[in-house]
Design a protein around this motif. Sequence first.
Motif, PDB file in Angstrom:
ATOM      1  N   GLY A  58       0.816  -1.367  -0.057  1.00 54.76           N
ATOM      2  CA  GLY A  58      -0.008   0.135  -0.025  1.00 54.76           C
ATOM      3  C   GLY A  58       0.926   1.318  -0.200  1.00 54.76           C
ATOM      4  N   ILE A  59       1.780   1.177   0.600  1.00 55.00           N
ATOM      5  CA  ILE A  59       2.877   2.400   1.030  1.00 55.00           C
ATOM      6  C   ILE A  59       3.476   2.511  -0.387  1.00 55.00           C
ATOM      7  N   TYR A  60       4.008   1.390  -0.862  1.00 54.49           N
ATOM      8  CA  TYR A  60       4.838   1.513  -2.276  1.00 54.49           C
ATOM      9  C   TYR A  60       3.844   2.085  -3.295  1.00 54.49           C
ATOM     10  N   TYR A  61       2.695   1.747  -3.423  1.00 50.53           N
ATOM     11  CA  TYR A  61       1.938   1.937  -4.556  1.00 50.53           C
ATOM     12  C   TYR A  61       1.261   3.427  -4.626  1.00 50.53           C
ATOM     13  N   SER A  62       0.842   3.775  -3.253  1.00 49.48           N
ATOM     14  CA  SER A  62       0.102   4.860  -3.168  1.00 49.48           C
ATOM     15  C   SER A  62       0.911   6.225  -2.896  1.00 49.48           C
ATOM     16  N   THR A  63       2.282   6.142  -2.453  1.00 50.50           N
ATOM     17  CA  THR A  63       2.841   7.267  -1.995  1.00 50.50           C
ATOM     18  C   THR A  63       3.011   8.323  -3.082  1.00 50.50           C
ATOM     19  N   PRO A  64       3.395   7.918  -4.314  1.00 47.69           N
ATOM     20  CA  PRO A  64       3.585   9.105  -5.322  1.00 47.69           C
ATOM     21  C   PRO A  64       2.253   9.769  -5.422  1.00 47.69           C
ATOM     22  N   TRP A  65       0.996   9.212  -5.143  1.00 49.30           N
ATOM     23  CA  TRP A  65      -0.180   9.984  -5.524  1.00 49.30           C
ATOM     24  C   TRP A  65      -0.661  10.915  -4.316  1.00 49.30           C
ATOM     25  N   ILE A  66       0.065  10.723  -3.086  1.00 49.02           N
ATOM     26  CA  ILE A  66      -0.294  11.851  -2.338  1.00 49.02           C
ATOM     27  C   ILE A  66       0.267  13.164  -2.342  1.00 49.02           C
ATOM     28  N   ARG A  67      -0.567  14.233  -2.268  1.00 47.58           N
ATOM     29  CA  ARG A  67      -0.332  15.574  -2.768  1.00 47.58           C
ATOM     30  C   ARG A  67       0.281  16.455  -1.459  1.00 47.58           C
ATOM     31  N   TRP A  68       0.918  17.295  -1.503  1.00 51.75           N
ATOM     32  CA  TRP A  68       1.464  18.027  -0.411  1.00 51.75           C
ATOM     33  C   TRP A  68       1.782  19.419  -0.926  1.00 51.75           C
ATOM     34  N   ASP A  69       0.997  20.518  -0.471  1.00 46.31           N
ATOM     35  CA  ASP A  69       0.988  21.946  -0.946  1.00 46.31           C
ATOM     36  C   ASP A  69       2.260  22.625  -0.270  1.00 46.31           C
ATOM     37  N   ARG A  70       3.225  23.120  -1.349  1.00 40.46           N
ATOM     38  CA  ARG A  70       4.461  23.602  -0.997  1.00 40.46           C
ATOM     39  C   ARG A  70       4.365  25.067  -1.555  1.00 40.46           C
ATOM     40  N   GLY A  71       3.102  25.614  -2.023  1.00 40.78           N
ATOM     41  CA  GLY A  71       3.084  26.998  -2.693  1.00 40.78           C
ATOM     42  C   GLY A  71       3.129  26.762  -4.389  1.00 40.78           C
ATOM     43  N   ILE A  72       3.189  27.633  -4.782  1.00 42.25           N
ATOM     44  CA  ILE A  72       3.278  27.701  -6.352  1.00 42.25           C
ATOM     45  C   ILE A  72       4.420  27.463  -7.122  1.00 42.25           C
ATOM     46  N   HIS A  73       5.682  27.782  -6.128  1.00 47.47           N
ATOM     47  CA  HIS A  73       7.003  27.627  -6.710  1.00 47.47           C
ATOM     48  C   HIS A  73       7.399  26.370  -6.521  1.00 47.47           C
ATOM     49  N   ALA A  74       6.798  25.491  -5.949  1.00 53.22           N
ATOM     50  CA  ALA A  74       7.421  23.868  -5.952  1.00 53.22           C
ATOM     51  C   ALA A  74       6.193  22.868  -6.100  1.00 53.22           C
ATOM     52  N   PRO A  75       6.948  21.653  -6.665  1.00 51.51           N
ATOM     53  CA  PRO A  75       5.877  20.468  -6.849  1.00 51.51           C
ATOM     54  C   PRO A  75       4.890  20.085  -5.514  1.00 51.51           C
ATOM     55  N   ASP A  76       3.689  19.789  -5.736  1.00 50.95           N
ATOM     56  CA  ASP A  76       2.775  19.266  -4.751  1.00 50.95           C
ATOM     57  C   ASP A  76       2.742  17.931  -4.492  1.00 50.95           C
ATOM     58  N   GLN A  77       3.837  17.176  -4.974  1.00 51.81           N
ATOM     59  CA  GLN A  77       3.949  15.769  -4.760  1.00 51.81           C
ATOM     60  C   GLN A  77       4.747  15.377  -3.321  1.00 51.81           C
ATOM     61  N   ALA A  78       4.029  14.643  -2.384  1.00 50.19           N
ATOM     62  CA  ALA A  78       4.509  14.489  -1.237  1.00 50.19           C
ATOM     63  C   ALA A  78       5.967  13.978  -1.193  1.00 50.19           C
ATOM     64  N   PHE A 189       6.802   6.673 -10.965  1.00 53.68           N
ATOM     65  CA  PHE A 189       6.123   7.923 -10.432  1.00 53.68           C
ATOM     66  C   PHE A 189       6.766   8.669  -8.935  1.00 53.68           C
ATOM     67  N   TYR A 190       7.724   7.991  -8.583  1.00 51.27           N
ATOM     68  CA  TYR A 190       8.639   8.799  -7.583  1.00 51.27           C
ATOM     69  C   TYR A 190       9.654   9.726  -8.206  1.00 51.27           C
ATOM     70  N   PHE A 191       9.738   9.759  -9.434  1.00 52.44           N
ATOM     71  CA  PHE A 191      10.773  10.698 -10.033  1.00 52.44           C
ATOM     72  C   PHE A 191      10.047  11.706 -10.962  1.00 52.44           C
ATOM     73  N   ALA A 192       8.795  11.731 -10.796  1.00 46.25           N
ATOM     74  CA  ALA A 192       8.298  12.799 -11.728  1.00 46.25           C
ATOM     75  C   ALA A 192       6.806  13.169 -11.052  1.00 46.25           C
ATOM     76  N   ASP A 193       5.991  14.076 -11.649  1.00 46.57           N
ATOM     77  CA  ASP A 193       4.609  14.428 -11.060  1.00 46.57           C
ATOM     78  C   ASP A 193       3.768  13.175 -11.410  1.00 46.57           C
ATOM     79  N   ALA A 194       3.221  12.625 -10.823  1.00 45.71           N
ATOM     80  CA  ALA A 194       2.718  11.435 -10.878  1.00 45.71           C
ATOM     81  C   ALA A 194       1.523  11.396 -11.788  1.00 45.71           C
ATOM     82  N   PRO A 195       0.474  12.368 -11.620  1.00 43.96           N
ATOM     83  CA  PRO A 195      -0.612  12.353 -12.594  1.00 43.96           C
ATOM     84  C   PRO A 195      -0.183  12.707 -13.965  1.00 43.96           C
ATOM     85  N   SER A 196       0.767  13.756 -14.279  1.00 50.82           N
ATOM     86  CA  SER A 196       1.211  14.102 -15.495  1.00 50.82           C
ATOM     87  C   SER A 196       1.936  12.848 -16.209  1.00 50.82           C
TER      88      SER A 196
END
Length: 524
Positions: A58-78, A189-196
């Motif tokens: 569960g951790i391995y497959y789901s982690t790249p999909w967790i979002r984390w808000d760092r503001g507009i200047h940084a990626p929002d992937q946890a 997905f750990y190396f790029a924005d997962a949804p994109s």
Amino acid sequence: MLHQPASNAGSVERLEAEPVNAERHRRPLYEKRRKIFPKRAEGRFRRFKWLVMLVTLGIYYSTPWIRWDRGIHAPDQAVLIDLASRRFYFFFIEIWPQEFFFVAGLLVMAGFGLFLVTSAVGRAWCGYTCPQTVWVDLFLVVERFIEGDRNARMRLEATPWRLDKIRKRVGKHAIWLAIGVATGGAWIFYFADAPSLLAGLLTVDAPPVAYTTIAVLTTTTYVFGGLMREQVCTYMCPWPRIQAAMLDENSLVVTYNDWRGERRSRHAKKAAPAGEVVGDCVDCNACVAVCPMGIDIRDGQQLECITCALCIDACDGVMDKLGRERGLISYATLSDYAANMALATNNGATAVNPRRVRNANGVFVEQVRQFDWRIIFRPRVLLYFSVWALVGIGMLYALVARDRLELNVLHDRNPQYVVDSDGSVRNGYMVKLLNMIPEQRRITLTLDGMPSADMRIAGQAPGDGRSFSVAVDPDKVTPLKIFVTLPREKLAEAKDGFSLRAEDPSSHEQDVYRVNFNQPGTAK
Ligand code: SF4
Ligand code: SF4
């Protein structure tokens, strides 16, 4: 002289010597694999392993999909390893390349964590959380779902290739490959924005390296988890060898307690009334049938044993059916085992006599050593824990105390200085201001020391010649070209150089860099 053949060869003594690699001892270097059909086990360790499998996968497959808000200047992937920007994001933590020591610290912690776990509870890593173990378990779930449990699978293996067998095998391998693709897919997905990246993959628009990585990981997952299975642990993994050296007599290992199990007998009911001494093992082979490594724990400690404890579950089930105490196979320390064996064999004077470990009511005598949890907290384990905790606390402190502003200065090498027409000396520097937060801010850059020096920044108004307020971009390195000039009559001030100080006036965060000032006669 003519050589005479020996006529009395029989008088020469024949020594008992045999080459260690005599033909009759030789075995092929590669032994063909004997296929293993592990039976499904039931019990507390199996349930625990299901839980660990669910959590880890569960951790391995789901982690790249967790979002984390760092503001507009940084990626929002946890969790993101951003190779292009050379950053590692882990929830609220952002690691820059120059902070790689945190990653090194994590690796040191992982190493000591493994030492700690091994000395405390044996090969628990192998049995429960190693990716190879977890994925083999997952592949076995698929195999059982399609082909049935052990007996059905053995029958299927023996049957000729007919439509039903082909259908089952194709189905199984197709799902295994799908798991392999999902595993490789999750990794990238750990190396790029997962949804994109997922959108790119679905429209065949992702970078080639993404497809290559998925292909490599699909292959390795499929081959290691589906085809090679226990062979990876036995032949490829160095950890069993390392762990064997790390275990001591107080480490927990899965143990067949032959001090209560031997003599094993399939006919205990008849044997006991006939006066035969038999132990608790009814030689049902349930422990062998469930073993994913295909070994018999009754043969003693073996390198192949990953201590998954499924044989404990199997044997406990048998003991429950027979109305005997559980624990014929159990987690035990070698020292407890040796003490109980000494009791059952009268210190090695006789064969195992299980009557010596029970009283007239069939209850274990007091001298039988049971596992005591306090043995886990012995000095060696505490030492590993201390080192592990110290590294962890050190890293935590470094993380909390680290500056998010960094200043680097590079002195111009060519020319090292310029003498102006009025005799004043000018030095040039490349300054790099690292703003490590995802917000724009103004940084004050100040020259400390050399009171007569004048500082200019290329592209900026002269100001007071000592201090500048510079706008720096969020999460970026801002390069500045600066020139520092010292009048001819004040060149003596350059003896100890000067300092450049970068400071955020709002947070008072600052970084200082000591710099040399070159002049005729001092340049290197
Ligand atoms: S012997 Fe028991 S603990 Fe060891 S690998 Fe086999 S089932 Fe697991
Ligand atoms: S499961 Fe228990 S009783 Fe059966 S063979 Fe193994 S050790 Fe003996």
